[in-house]
Design an enzyme around this catalytic site. Structure first.
Site, PDB file in Angstrom:
ATOM      1  N   ASP A 130       0.795  -1.235   0.000  1.00  0.00           N
ATOM      2  CA  ASP A 130       0.000   0.000   0.000  1.00  0.00           C
ATOM      3  C   ASP A 130       0.827   1.285   0.000  1.00  0.00           C
ATOM      4  O   ASP A 130       0.328   2.346  -0.327  1.00  0.00           O
ATOM      5  CB  ASP A 130      -0.940   0.016   1.218  1.00  0.00           C
ATOM      6  CG  ASP A 130      -0.189   0.017   2.551  1.00  0.00           C
ATOM      7  OD1 ASP A 130       1.052  -0.094   2.558  1.00  0.00           O
ATOM      8  OD2 ASP A 130      -0.860   0.124   3.604  1.00  0.00           O
ATOM      9  N   HIS A 131       2.106   1.218   0.354  1.00  0.00           N
ATOM     10  CA  HIS A 131       2.892   2.435   0.558  1.00  0.00           C
ATOM     11  C   HIS A 131       3.659   2.912  -0.682  1.00  0.00           C
ATOM     12  O   HIS A 131       4.106   4.060  -0.709  1.00  0.00           O
ATOM     13  CB  HIS A 131       3.893   2.218   1.692  1.00  0.00           C
ATOM     14  CG  HIS A 131       3.367   2.565   3.047  1.00  0.00           C
ATOM     15  ND1 HIS A 131       2.230   2.001   3.567  1.00  0.00           N
ATOM     16  CD2 HIS A 131       3.823   3.424   3.989  1.00  0.00           C
ATOM     17  CE1 HIS A 131       2.017   2.487   4.775  1.00  0.00           C
ATOM     18  NE2 HIS A 131       2.962   3.358   5.057  1.00  0.00           N
ATOM     19  N   ASP A 195       3.666  -0.511  11.395  1.00  0.00           N
ATOM     20  CA  ASP A 195       3.133   0.779  10.971  1.00  0.00           C
ATOM     21  C   ASP A 195       2.489   1.419  12.189  1.00  0.00           C
ATOM     22  O   ASP A 195       1.802   0.741  12.969  1.00  0.00           O
ATOM     23  CB  ASP A 195       2.107   0.608   9.849  1.00  0.00           C
ATOM     24  CG  ASP A 195       1.706   1.945   9.247  1.00  0.00           C
ATOM     25  OD1 ASP A 195       2.247   2.284   8.173  1.00  0.00           O
ATOM     26  OD2 ASP A 195       0.876   2.649   9.842  1.00  0.00           O
ATOM     27  N   ARG A 477      -2.065  12.553   9.894  1.00  0.00           N
ATOM     28  CA  ARG A 477      -0.775  13.155  10.233  1.00  0.00           C
ATOM     29  C   ARG A 477      -0.508  14.323   9.303  1.00  0.00           C
ATOM     30  O   ARG A 477      -0.763  14.250   8.114  1.00  0.00           O
ATOM     31  CB  ARG A 477       0.313  12.081  10.102  1.00  0.00           C
ATOM     32  CG  ARG A 477       1.637  12.426  10.711  1.00  0.00           C
ATOM     33  CD  ARG A 477       2.451  11.158  10.918  1.00  0.00           C
ATOM     34  NE  ARG A 477       1.985  10.429  12.100  1.00  0.00           N
ATOM     35  CZ  ARG A 477       2.324   9.181  12.373  1.00  0.00           C
ATOM     36  NH1 ARG A 477       3.079   8.503  11.538  1.00  0.00           N
ATOM     37  NH2 ARG A 477       1.886   8.602  13.469  1.00  0.00           N
ATOM     38  N   SER A 672       5.831   7.996  12.719  1.00  0.00           N
ATOM     39  CA  SER A 672       5.796   6.653  12.139  1.00  0.00           C
ATOM     40  C   SER A 672       6.624   5.661  12.942  1.00  0.00           C
ATOM     41  O   SER A 672       7.526   6.035  13.683  1.00  0.00           O
ATOM     42  CB  SER A 672       6.304   6.692  10.697  1.00  0.00           C
ATOM     43  OG  SER A 672       5.472   7.481   9.888  1.00  0.00           O
ATOM     44  N   ARG A 674       8.846   3.898  11.908  1.00  0.00           N
ATOM     45  CA  ARG A 674       9.976   3.764  10.978  1.00  0.00           C
ATOM     46  C   ARG A 674      11.265   3.292  11.655  1.00  0.00           C
ATOM     47  O   ARG A 674      12.001   4.079  12.238  1.00  0.00           O
ATOM     48  CB  ARG A 674      10.187   5.120  10.319  1.00  0.00           C
ATOM     49  CG  ARG A 674      10.882   5.101   8.998  1.00  0.00           C
ATOM     50  CD  ARG A 674      10.596   6.389   8.271  1.00  0.00           C
ATOM     51  NE  ARG A 674       9.164   6.526   8.007  1.00  0.00           N
ATOM     52  CZ  ARG A 674       8.581   7.695   7.745  1.00  0.00           C
ATOM     53  NH1 ARG A 674       9.284   8.801   7.714  1.00  0.00           N
ATOM     54  NH2 ARG A 674       7.293   7.740   7.512  1.00  0.00           N
TER      55      ARG A 674
END
Length: 789
Positions: A130-131, A195, A477, A672, A674
Site C-alpha cells: 500500500d505504501h 506501521d 498526520r 511513524s 519507521r
C-alpha cells in the site's frame, strides 16, 4: 477465494443477536472454541481460552478490577504466574496473535527474518502492498506505473511470503489497516504491526500496536514480544454525535487535550454510554489517529455494532464467539485509570487540527478568526478524503451526501478534490453504489487503493515547492512537508464531511454549519448536515481478488536479492558492542525543536530504498533543524570544520573510525514506526542519542539496533550542550537497569561539565546492546538452542 458478495443477515436472524440472548439467559459462558481467525487461515484459531486462563491467574494476583486494556494485554502474557506487573514500569513478555506489515517496512522485516535461518514464520503474518503507489493521475494509471517501477520489490515480497508461509496482499488491495479491520482484527486480539497506525483495529476491540520491524521479527521467529506495561488513560463518552460532528472529531478533541506526547506509554481506553452510539469503523477512526498523541494503542469495548460489522464482512462465527466472550471484552466495574477524560458527544463541535502538527485543535466556528490571526493561507488548494483513517463505507456515504447535494445545486468543487478508497472492497462497493460517480461529477479524482498523499506519495503539480498554500485532509498526520514534500504547505486535518464541504467553498474559513455558497444562478446555498449509512444495504462487494495465499509446498520457492540491486540489500549483522565508556566523540547534530521520524528518515521519494540500508542512510536526519545555524541538513564537521550534509558528515566520521552521538529535544521520534530512523544511525556509526524525551516506538527501535537511548535527568541540561562539544559517556562498561550514566562535555576551551543521564534498558535489552543488535541476539540464541538439541 472471496465470495462475490457478503450479504448482511436478515433482521432478527443475526447470529450475534442469538448468541447475546443465549448468554443473557445463562450468564457468563466458558471461552468459545475452534473459531478460525480469518477466512484465509482456516487452520489458525482464536485463543480465547488463553485469555480466560491467564485472567484467572491475574485476578488472584492483583485482586482488583481490571480495565479492558489490562484484560487483553495480560490475557496474552507468556507467563502470567511469574510476570512482574506494574503499570509504566515493568516489562511484559507477550504472545501476539498476529503480525501485519506494510510493503515499505516489510522489506526490512523480512530481510531480518531471513537472516535468522528459519523455514517459516511462527505467528500468522501478512504483508500488504500500500505504501509504494504514487498518487498522481488516477487509480488505473498510477497503479500500473507502481507495478512497473516497484516490480523488483513486489516480486521479492511475493516470493518471500510464499517461501515463509506469509499471506500476501498485492498492490491495489488497499491500505493495510482497512484490510486488517475487514479481514483479520477480532475482539480481544493482540496484534502488532510495522506501521504506527496499527491501532486502527481497536475499532474491533483489538489491542493493536505499532512497532518497528525488529519487534515484528521477534514474534515471527517465535519469541515472546516485550512491551513496557502500559498505563491506562480512560476516555468516558456520553451523549451522541449529531449534525456535522463525526467520530473524527472525538480524536481531534482528544489530541487537543493530550497533545502529541500526552498518550506516551499509555493505552487509551474509551468507555461510557456514548460508545454504544458509534459504528465499528467510526471507533476505528478514533483509534487510528490515537497514534498522533503517542499512545501505545487505543481501543473500545465490544459492542453489538462491532458484531454487525463482523457479520457484514463475512465473519459471523467471530461475531458469535465475541458475544459469548463479551464479559472479558469490557472493563470491570470500578476499574481505575491513571488519567480520566470525559467528552459529551452531544456538545462536541467539529474540529480542524493543524497546521504542521495534529494536536493544534480549532473548533470550526472559530476557524475564521484563527486563520486571520495566524495569517494562514485562506484559499484552499486541495481537499483530500479517504486514507486508512477515514475510508469506511459510512465515511464515504456521508461525504457523498454532501457532494450530491452541492452538485444538485449546480456547484463544483473550487479546490482540487482527491478521493482515496481504503480497500478494494470499499472501492468496489462504493463504485457499485454510485458514490464514486458522485465524487467524479463534483470534479474529484479517485486515486488507487493505497496510502498515496497521506504518506507523501503524491506527485503534486499545482504549487511550487516553497509556495505557501493550504490543504485539508481526512488523514491522520500533518507534519511539515508530510503530504507533498513542501515545507510551506499548511496541512489541516478534519473529518471527511468538513473536508468535502470546504472543497466546494475553496476557502479554509468556510463554516458549513452557518455559511452559504452562491450557486451559478446567483442563489444562496446552505448545506444540510451529512447523512450516511453504516453498512451497505446490498452487502459488501469484495471486488477483484488480490490475495495471494502461501502455497502448500514451499520447498521450491526461491527468494532472490541481486547483489547489484539499488532497492534491496541483504542484511549484514552489526558488529557486537564492547561495553566500554565512549571518550571524546563528536556530536553529529544537536536537533532543535520537533523532530519526528519523518525528519530522521524521510518517506516520500525515499520509500523506494526501504529495503536497502546503505542507500536509505543517505537521508539520515536531513529534515532535522540544526541548533547551531537553524538550518536543515547542514552541519559542521567537528574534525575538519567544514559544513556539509548530515549523512556526508556521518560517513566522514565513520571513515575516520569515529563514533558519534545525536542530541535531541522533546518527544524525539514521534510519528511513524519507521525503524530506519534507528537502523540508519546505527549503520553510520551512532552509539547514543541523548534527549529530553523519546517517543515510545523510536526509543525501542534505537534499543533494538544497539544504540543507547539516553534522557537528561534534568531536561534543562539540553541547553548546556554546544554542538561543538566533545562527548564522553561514562559508566557504559558497568551499565545496569535503573542505574544512571554520566555524560562529560568537553568544551572548546578545554573546560568540562558533567551531566546525569538516564536509560530504560532492562537486562534483556542490555543483552541486545552487547550482541550489537536485537537481531544478533536472536540469531545467537537460535544457534545455541539448535546446538543443544
Amino acid at each position: 477465494m472471496l465470495s462475490p458478495v457478503y450479504s448482511r443477515l436478515a433482521a432478527g436472524k443475526s447470529v450475534l443477536a442469538s448468541a447475546t440472548r443465549q448468554i443473557m439467559s445463562r450468564g457468563m459462558s466458558s471461552a468459545p472454541q475452534r473459531v478460525a481467525m480469518s477466512r484465509f487461515e482456516p487452520d489458525k484459531f482464536i485463543n480465547y481460552q488463553r485469555i480466560d486462563d491467564n485472567l484467572a491467574v491475574i485476578r488472584k494476583r492483583l485482586n482488583r478490577p481490571l480495565t479492558l486494556a489490562e484484560k487483553i494485554v495480560y490475557g496474552h502474557l507468556d507467563n502470567p504466574e511469574s510476570q512482574d506487573i506494574e503499570r509504566g514500569k515493568s516489562y511484559l513478555n507477550l504472545r501476539p496473535d498476529r503480525v501485519i506489515c506494510q510493503d515499505a517496512t516489510a522489506q526490512m522485516a523480512i530481510l531480518q527474518f531471513m537472516s535468522a535461518g528459519l523455514s517459516q514464520v511462527a505467528c500468522p503474518t501478512t504483508v500488504h502492498c500500500d505504501h509504494l503507489i504514487l498518487g498522481e493521475n488516477g487509480a488505473e494509471s498510477d497503479l500500473a506505473r507502481a507495478k512497473d517501477v516497484n516490480k523488483e520489490v513486489y516480486d521479492f515480497l511475493a516470493s518471500a511470503c510464499a517461501k515463509y508461509n506469509i499471506g500476501f496482499w498485492r498492490p491495489g488491495s488497499g491500505i493495510i489497516h482497512q484490510i486488517v479491520i475487514e479481514n483479520y482484527a477480532f475482539p480481544g486480539a493482540l496484534i502488532i504491526g510495522t506501521d504506527s497506525h496499527t491501532p486502527n483495529a481497536g475499532g474491533l476491540s483489538s489491542v493493536a500496536i505499532g512497532v518497528g520491524g525488529a519487534d515484528a521479527v521477534d514474534v515471527m521467529v517465535g519469541l515472546p514480544w516485550e512491551l513496557k506495561c502500559p498505563k491506562n488513560i480512560g476516555v468516558k463518552l456520553t451523549g451522541k454525535l449529531n449534525g456535522w460532528t463525526a467520530p473524527k472529531d472525538i480524536i481531534l478533541e482528544v489530541a487537543g487535550i493530550l497533545t502529541v506526547k500526552g498518550g506516551t506509554g499509555s493505552i487509551v481506553e474509551y468507555f461510557g454510554p456514548g460508545v454504544e452510539t458509534l459504528s465499528a469503523t467510526g471507533m476505528g477512526t478514533v483509534c487510528n489517529m490515537g497514534a498522533e498523541i503517542g499512545a501505545t494503542t487505543s481501543l473500545f469495548p465490544f459492542t453489538p455494532r462491532m458484531g454487525k460489522y463482523l457479520e457484514a464482512t463475512g465473519r459471523p462465527d467471530i461475531a458469535k464467539a465475541s458475544a459469548q466472550f463479551a464479559h472479558h471484552l469490557r472493563a470491570d466495574e470500578g476499574a481505575q485509570y491513571d488519567e480520566l477524560i470525559e467528552i459529551n458527544l452531544s456538545e462536541l463541535e467539529p474540529r480542524i487540527n493543524g497546521p504542521f502538527t495534529p494536536d493544534l485543535m480549532t473548533p470550526v466556528s472559530k476557524m475564521k478568526d484563527t486563520v486571520k490571526k495566524h495569517d494562514w493561507p485562506e484559499d484552499l488548494n486541495v481537499g483530500l478524503i479517504g486514507s486508512c483513517t477515514n475510508s469506511s463505507y459510512e465515511d464515504m456515504t456521508r461525504a457523498a451526501s454532501i457532494a450530491k447535494e452541492a452538485v444538485g445545486a449546480g456547484l463544483k468543487v473550487k479546490s482540487d478534490f482527491i478521493v482515496t478508497p481504503g480497500s478494494e472492497q470499499i472501492r468496489a462497493t462504493t463504485e457499485r453504489d454510485g458514490l464514486l460517480k458522485v465524487f467524479r461529477d463534483a470534479g474529484g479524482v479517485v486515486l488507487a487503493n493505497a496510502c498515496g498523499p497521506c504518506i507523501g506519495q503524491w506527485a503534486r503539480h499545482d504549487v511550487k515547492k516553497g509556495e505557501r498554500n493550504s490543504i485539508i485532509t481526512s488523514y491522520n498526520r500533518n507534519f511539515t512537508g508530510r503530504n507533498d514534500g513542501n515545507p510551506a504547505t499548511h496541512a489541516f486535518v478534519a473529518s471527511p464531511d468538513i473536508v468535502t464541504a470546504l472543497a466546494f467553498a475553496g476557502n479554509l474559513t468556510f463554516n458549513p454549519m452557518t455559511d452559504t455558497l452562491t450557486t451559478p444562478d446567483g442563489k444562496p446555498f446552505k448545506f444540510t448536515p451529512p447523512r450516511g449509512e453504516e453498512l451497505p444495504a446490498k452487502g459488501f462487494d469484495p471486488g477483484e481478488n488480490t490475495y495471494q495465499a502461501p502455497p502448500t509446498d514451499r520447498s521450491n520457492v526461491d527468494v532472490v536479492v541481486r547483489p547489484d540491486s539499488q532497492r534491496l540489500q541483504l542484511i549484514r549483522p552489526f558488529k557486537p558492542t564492547q561495553l566500554k565508556d565512549y571518550d571524546h566523540i563528536p556530536i553529529l547534530i544537536k536537533v532543535k525543536g520537533k523532530c519526528t521520524t519523518d525528519h530522521i528518515s524521510m518517506a516520500g521519494p525515499w520509500l523506494k530504498y526501504r529495503g536497502h540500508l546503505e542507500n536509505i542512510s543517505n537521508n539520515l536526519y536531513i529534515g532535522a533543524i540544526n541548533s547551531e545555524n537553524g538550518e536543515a541538513n547542514n552541519v559542521r564537521n567537528q574534525i575538519t570544520g567544514e559544513w556539509d550534509s548530515v549523512p556526508n558528515t556521518a560517513r566522514d566520521y565513520q571513515n575516520r573510525g569515529l563514533s558519534w552521538v545525536v542530541i535531541g529535544d522533546t518527544n524525539l521520534g514521534e510519528g511513524s514506526s519507521r525503524e530506519h530512523a534507528g537502523l540508519s544511525p546505527r549503520y553510520l556509526g551512532c552509539v547514543a542519542v541523548i534527549v529530553r524525551s523519546f517517543a515510545r516506538i523510536h526509543e525501542t527501535n534505537l534499543k533494538k539496533q544497539g544504540i543507547l537511548p539516553l534522557t537528561f535527568d534534568n531536561p534543562a541540561d539540553y541547553d548546556l550542550i554546544d554542538p561543538t562539544d566533545q562527548v564522553s559517556i561514562l559508566g557504559v562498561d558497568k551499565i545496569e537497569p535503573n542505574k544512571p550514566l554520566t555524560v562529560r562535555l568537553t568544551k572548546k576551551d578545554g573546560s568540562e561539565k558533567d551531566i546525569v543521564v538516564n536509560h530504560s534498558l532492562n537486562e534483556n535489552q542490555i543483552g541486545w546492546l552487547k550482541a550489537g543488535s536485537a537481531l544478533n541476539k536472536i540469531v545467537q540464541d537460535l544457534h545455541s538452542k539448535q546446538a543443544s538439541q
